[in-house]
Design a protein around this motif. Structure first.
Motif: not given
Length: 173
Positions: A65, A67-69, A71-74, A145, A147
């Motif tokens: 996913d 797009k979902g990821r 959305g969460k992690f950029d 993550g 970042e």
């Protein structure tokens, strides 16, 4: 740019096809002066479509996913098999690191271009892929993550090469 990730699943090819689509396409942008042959045929025979095929092969079988990821992690980082023409960017394991999430426009990592606005939840995004240098890839993976990927993406935006990829690109680190 890929063509088909945003399409409905072909049920003749996928017995267990889900009811959803990926709703994105992936692009690789290369400065034309960095290609041996910038004609359509030259690009088709170059490493550029191989990056798209390899990235697609990393995403589709596991039905990630993206797009979902994002959305969460950029940003997201993928490790791909080696590709001829990109030997200078291979890691110690002879793989390639790819970062997605550096936008075509704007100054925010993770703000993807919308290709086809449909309803709010189902817009088709154009996501760019940037092949990382070995040290950038190691840096991106050095913490869990997204970042570090975001830090790299912001540095690429500040430097001006953003999402663009070419074989002998200088590391941002």
């Amino acid at each position: 740019v890929t063509d088909g990730l945003s399409d409905d699943w072909d049920r003749t090819l996928h017995d267990d096809a889900p009811d959803w689509t990926f709703d994105f396409e992936v692009g690789v942008e290369v400065p034309l002066d960095q290609l041996e042959d910038s004609s359509d045929q030259g690009i088709a025979k170059s490493w550029v479509p191989q990056v798209l095929w390899s990235l697609t092969d990393a995403i589709v079988p596991d039905r990630i996913d993206v797009k979902g990821r994002l959305g969460k992690f950029d940003s997201l980082t993928f490790e791909l098999d080696p590709i001829e023409g990109l030997e200078a960017l291979q890691t110690k394991r002879k793989t390639l690191g790819v970062l997605i999430g550096v936008p075509l426009i704007g100054d925010a990592v993770g703000s993807e271009a919308i290709l086809v606005p449909r309803d709010e939840a189902n817009t088709i995004w154009l996501i760019t892929a940037k092949v990382l240098t070995p040290d950038e890839f190691d840096y991106a993976l050095s913490v869990k993550g997204g970042e570090r990927g975001v830090e790299l993406g912001n540095a690429f935006i500040a430097r001006g090469d953003r999402h663009q990829t070419w074989p002998n690109r200088r590391s941002i680190l």
